[in-house]
Design a protein around this motif. Structure first.
Motif, PDB file in Angstrom:
ATOM      1  N   LYS A  60     -21.104 -31.980 -46.741  1.00 31.24           N
ATOM      2  CA  LYS A  60     -20.858 -32.138 -45.299  1.00 31.24           C
ATOM      3  C   LYS A  60     -21.115 -30.534 -44.624  1.00 31.24           C
ATOM      4  O   LYS A  60     -21.637 -30.539 -43.552  1.00 31.24           O
ATOM      5  CB  LYS A  60     -19.660 -32.594 -45.295  1.00 31.24           C
ATOM      6  CG  LYS A  60     -19.189 -32.833 -43.570  1.00 31.24           C
ATOM      7  CD  LYS A  60     -17.680 -33.404 -43.519  1.00 31.24           C
ATOM      8  CE  LYS A  60     -17.459 -33.846 -41.890  1.00 31.24           C
ATOM      9  NZ  LYS A  60     -16.073 -34.365 -41.832  1.00 31.24           N
ATOM     10  N   ASN A  61     -20.516 -29.674 -45.202  1.00 32.61           N
ATOM     11  CA  ASN A  61     -20.722 -28.183 -44.705  1.00 32.61           C
ATOM     12  C   ASN A  61     -22.072 -27.648 -44.694  1.00 32.61           C
ATOM     13  O   ASN A  61     -22.360 -26.864 -43.887  1.00 32.61           O
ATOM     14  CB  ASN A  61     -20.020 -27.306 -45.619  1.00 32.61           C
ATOM     15  CG  ASN A  61     -18.526 -27.451 -45.525  1.00 32.61           C
ATOM     16  OD1 ASN A  61     -17.806 -28.307 -44.622  1.00 32.61           O
ATOM     17  ND2 ASN A  61     -17.484 -27.060 -46.381  1.00 32.61           N
ATOM     18  N   ASN A  62     -22.986 -28.325 -45.482  1.00 29.44           N
ATOM     19  CA  ASN A  62     -24.288 -27.931 -45.652  1.00 29.44           C
ATOM     20  C   ASN A  62     -25.274 -28.979 -45.185  1.00 29.44           C
ATOM     21  O   ASN A  62     -26.301 -28.845 -45.062  1.00 29.44           O
ATOM     22  CB  ASN A  62     -24.655 -27.581 -47.104  1.00 29.44           C
ATOM     23  CG  ASN A  62     -23.897 -26.061 -47.580  1.00 29.44           C
ATOM     24  OD1 ASN A  62     -24.206 -24.878 -47.084  1.00 29.44           O
ATOM     25  ND2 ASN A  62     -22.798 -26.273 -48.034  1.00 29.44           N
ATOM     26  N   LYS A  63     -24.839 -29.998 -44.634  1.00 31.75           N
ATOM     27  CA  LYS A  63     -25.590 -31.179 -44.239  1.00 31.75           C
ATOM     28  C   LYS A  63     -26.607 -30.921 -43.075  1.00 31.75           C
ATOM     29  O   LYS A  63     -27.642 -31.139 -43.393  1.00 31.75           O
ATOM     30  CB  LYS A  63     -24.802 -32.411 -43.839  1.00 31.75           C
ATOM     31  CG  LYS A  63     -25.365 -33.690 -43.591  1.00 31.75           C
ATOM     32  CD  LYS A  63     -24.511 -34.736 -43.006  1.00 31.75           C
ATOM     33  CE  LYS A  63     -25.106 -36.054 -42.692  1.00 31.75           C
ATOM     34  NZ  LYS A  63     -24.290 -37.142 -42.332  1.00 31.75           N
ATOM     35  N   GLU A  64     -26.274 -30.003 -42.383  1.00 30.56           N
ATOM     36  CA  GLU A  64     -27.314 -29.744 -41.179  1.00 30.56           C
ATOM     37  C   GLU A  64     -28.383 -28.986 -41.498  1.00 30.56           C
ATOM     38  O   GLU A  64     -29.558 -29.171 -41.431  1.00 30.56           O
ATOM     39  CB  GLU A  64     -26.534 -29.046 -40.069  1.00 30.56           C
ATOM     40  CG  GLU A  64     -27.573 -28.722 -38.915  1.00 30.56           C
ATOM     41  CD  GLU A  64     -26.674 -27.892 -37.564  1.00 30.56           C
ATOM     42  OE1 GLU A  64     -27.493 -27.532 -36.738  1.00 30.56           O
ATOM     43  OE2 GLU A  64     -25.692 -27.897 -37.855  1.00 30.56           O
ATOM     44  N   TYR A  65     -28.122 -27.917 -42.618  1.00 30.13           N
ATOM     45  CA  TYR A  65     -28.979 -26.955 -43.244  1.00 30.13           C
ATOM     46  C   TYR A  65     -29.945 -27.561 -44.009  1.00 30.13           C
ATOM     47  O   TYR A  65     -31.315 -27.695 -43.967  1.00 30.13           O
ATOM     48  CB  TYR A  65     -28.252 -26.042 -43.725  1.00 30.13           C
ATOM     49  CG  TYR A  65     -29.359 -25.158 -44.928  1.00 30.13           C
ATOM     50  CD1 TYR A  65     -30.135 -24.349 -44.388  1.00 30.13           C
ATOM     51  CD2 TYR A  65     -29.284 -25.712 -46.416  1.00 30.13           C
ATOM     52  CE1 TYR A  65     -31.189 -23.823 -45.670  1.00 30.13           C
ATOM     53  CE2 TYR A  65     -29.894 -25.232 -47.394  1.00 30.13           C
ATOM     54  CZ  TYR A  65     -31.038 -24.344 -46.896  1.00 30.13           C
ATOM     55  OH  TYR A  65     -31.708 -23.623 -47.838  1.00 30.13           O
ATOM     56  N   TYR A  67     -30.352 -31.112 -43.789  1.00 30.87           N
ATOM     57  CA  TYR A  67     -31.493 -31.984 -43.329  1.00 30.87           C
ATOM     58  C   TYR A  67     -32.694 -31.204 -42.824  1.00 30.87           C
ATOM     59  O   TYR A  67     -33.905 -31.782 -42.673  1.00 30.87           O
ATOM     60  CB  TYR A  67     -30.663 -32.908 -42.201  1.00 30.87           C
ATOM     61  CG  TYR A  67     -31.686 -33.684 -41.364  1.00 30.87           C
ATOM     62  CD1 TYR A  67     -31.954 -34.748 -41.665  1.00 30.87           C
ATOM     63  CD2 TYR A  67     -31.965 -32.934 -40.032  1.00 30.87           C
ATOM     64  CE1 TYR A  67     -32.710 -35.293 -40.789  1.00 30.87           C
ATOM     65  CE2 TYR A  67     -32.702 -33.721 -39.380  1.00 30.87           C
ATOM     66  CZ  TYR A  67     -33.134 -34.988 -39.568  1.00 30.87           C
ATOM     67  OH  TYR A  67     -33.828 -35.740 -38.840  1.00 30.87           O
ATOM     68  N   LYS A  68     -32.392 -30.176 -42.254  1.00 29.25           N
ATOM     69  CA  LYS A  68     -33.406 -29.253 -41.642  1.00 29.25           C
ATOM     70  C   LYS A  68     -34.589 -28.822 -42.813  1.00 29.25           C
ATOM     71  O   LYS A  68     -35.763 -28.689 -42.445  1.00 29.25           O
ATOM     72  CB  LYS A  68     -33.072 -27.942 -40.732  1.00 29.25           C
ATOM     73  CG  LYS A  68     -32.103 -28.331 -39.462  1.00 29.25           C
ATOM     74  CD  LYS A  68     -31.557 -27.060 -38.837  1.00 29.25           C
ATOM     75  CE  LYS A  68     -30.980 -27.373 -37.428  1.00 29.25           C
ATOM     76  NZ  LYS A  68     -30.500 -25.970 -36.861  1.00 29.25           N
ATOM     77  N   TYR A  71     -36.588 -31.946 -43.255  1.00 29.84           N
ATOM     78  CA  TYR A  71     -37.371 -32.179 -42.232  1.00 29.84           C
ATOM     79  C   TYR A  71     -38.884 -31.264 -42.177  1.00 29.84           C
ATOM     80  O   TYR A  71     -39.781 -31.571 -41.853  1.00 29.84           O
ATOM     81  CB  TYR A  71     -36.594 -32.120 -40.878  1.00 29.84           C
ATOM     82  CG  TYR A  71     -37.521 -32.754 -39.712  1.00 29.84           C
ATOM     83  CD1 TYR A  71     -37.678 -34.061 -39.431  1.00 29.84           C
ATOM     84  CD2 TYR A  71     -38.347 -31.976 -38.858  1.00 29.84           C
ATOM     85  CE1 TYR A  71     -38.343 -34.493 -38.510  1.00 29.84           C
ATOM     86  CE2 TYR A  71     -38.979 -32.392 -37.968  1.00 29.84           C
ATOM     87  CZ  TYR A  71     -39.114 -33.757 -37.626  1.00 29.84           C
ATOM     88  OH  TYR A  71     -39.772 -34.219 -36.699  1.00 29.84           O
ATOM     89  N   SER A  77     -37.938 -37.827 -39.539  1.00 25.14           N
ATOM     90  CA  SER A  77     -36.379 -37.843 -39.629  1.00 25.14           C
ATOM     91  C   SER A  77     -36.125 -38.895 -40.703  1.00 25.14           C
ATOM     92  O   SER A  77     -34.905 -38.558 -41.445  1.00 25.14           O
ATOM     93  CB  SER A  77     -35.891 -38.380 -38.233  1.00 25.14           C
ATOM     94  OG  SER A  77     -36.440 -39.752 -37.718  1.00 25.14           O
ATOM     95  N   LEU A  84     -32.463 -36.248 -48.336  1.00 26.32           N
ATOM     96  CA  LEU A  84     -30.966 -35.644 -48.299  1.00 26.32           C
ATOM     97  C   LEU A  84     -30.269 -36.557 -48.910  1.00 26.32           C
ATOM     98  O   LEU A  84     -29.348 -36.044 -49.782  1.00 26.32           O
ATOM     99  CB  LEU A  84     -30.459 -35.455 -46.948  1.00 26.32           C
ATOM    100  CG  LEU A  84     -29.136 -34.990 -46.572  1.00 26.32           C
ATOM    101  CD1 LEU A  84     -28.746 -33.834 -47.427  1.00 26.32           C
ATOM    102  CD2 LEU A  84     -28.792 -35.274 -45.052  1.00 26.32           C
ATOM    103  N   LYS A 105     -26.235 -22.977 -52.826  1.00 22.41           N
ATOM    104  CA  LYS A 105     -27.342 -23.055 -51.803  1.00 22.41           C
ATOM    105  C   LYS A 105     -28.513 -23.083 -52.195  1.00 22.41           C
ATOM    106  O   LYS A 105     -29.534 -23.777 -52.089  1.00 22.41           O
ATOM    107  CB  LYS A 105     -26.841 -22.104 -50.771  1.00 22.41           C
ATOM    108  CG  LYS A 105     -27.274 -22.663 -49.505  1.00 22.41           C
ATOM    109  CD  LYS A 105     -26.889 -21.993 -48.062  1.00 22.41           C
ATOM    110  CE  LYS A 105     -27.544 -22.369 -46.683  1.00 22.41           C
ATOM    111  NZ  LYS A 105     -26.923 -21.763 -45.649  1.00 22.41           N
TER     112      LYS A 105
END
Length: 211
Positions: A60-65, A67-68, A71, A77, A84, A105
């Motif tokens: 959850k903490n790294n989800k945005e990274y 996903y980007k 992508y 998307s 992911l 990471k």
């Protein structure tokens, strides 16, 4: 009297179930609260030791990274979400093999990139890497053998070079866009891209790339 006793027993059972349910809810809330107070490294250590909730919190903490990054590779998307999801599953299955939490990471990114590359291979979307026309459909496609060679060559690049190649030639991003996403100077992007193309030429030993 028998019905009264039965009714009392049912009441006790129902109340006991509610009590146990409340206990579980309390435990979950307590666990979530405790997890939020842990550092990233502590969460990862806990995940390595089999704590599912800790692993979920790290993702959850790294989800945005993540996903980007997905992508950047697949340029779609829905496919990025698929990458992911698969990355999350594979990471959970092999988290115990991670020896140093500090490299989580890097470790999870490598898993994600491998999944994304596999998806790209299945889609067979690689084209000639041409500075003037990087993704002009229907004009520069290469055959399947050359695609495999090119994928393998890209896999051999340093990660810094590989990411820029993917961004530039797979996703048709400009130098400025790559610079902004990676948060590095434009000149650094140009230098890495030039070195990546030279490295690919040396690996492939054929002129797949146009200067």
């Amino acid at each position: 009297l028998m019905y009264k006793v039965l009714a009392n027993n049912i009441y006790i059972i129902i109340n006991k179930e509610k009590f146990m349910e409340n206990i579980l809810i309390f435990k979950r809330k307590t666990l979530k609260s405790r997890l939020k107070s842990l550092s990233e490294e502590e969460l990862i250590k806990s995940a390595i030791h089999g704590n599912c909730e800790a692993y979920a919190q790290v993702i959850k903490n790294n989800k945005e990274y993540l996903y980007k990054m997905a992508y950047v590779y697949v340029n779609d998307s829905n496919k990025a979400l698929d990458v992911l999801q698969e990355c999350t599953y594979k990471g959970f299955k092999s988290i115990k093999t991670l020896r140093n939490p500090k490299y989580f990471k890097t470790w999870i990114t490598r898993i994600l990139i491998n999944i994304a590359i596999s998806m790209l291979k299945q889609d067979s979307k690689i084209v000639y890497l041409d500075d003037n026309n990087p993704l002009e459909e229907g004009k520069s496609f290469i055959n399947i053998e050359e695609k495999i060679d090119l994928y393998n060559a890209i896999e051999m690049l340093k990660n810094d070079y590989k990411i820029i190649v993917i961004m530039k030639y797979f996703n048709d991003m400009t130098i400025d866009e790559i610079s902004n996403i990676l948060n590095i100077p434009v000149n650094t992007v140009k230098t890495r891209l030039s070195r990546a193309r030279s490295a690919l030429k040396n690996i492939l030993k054929e002129e797949y790339l146009n200067d």
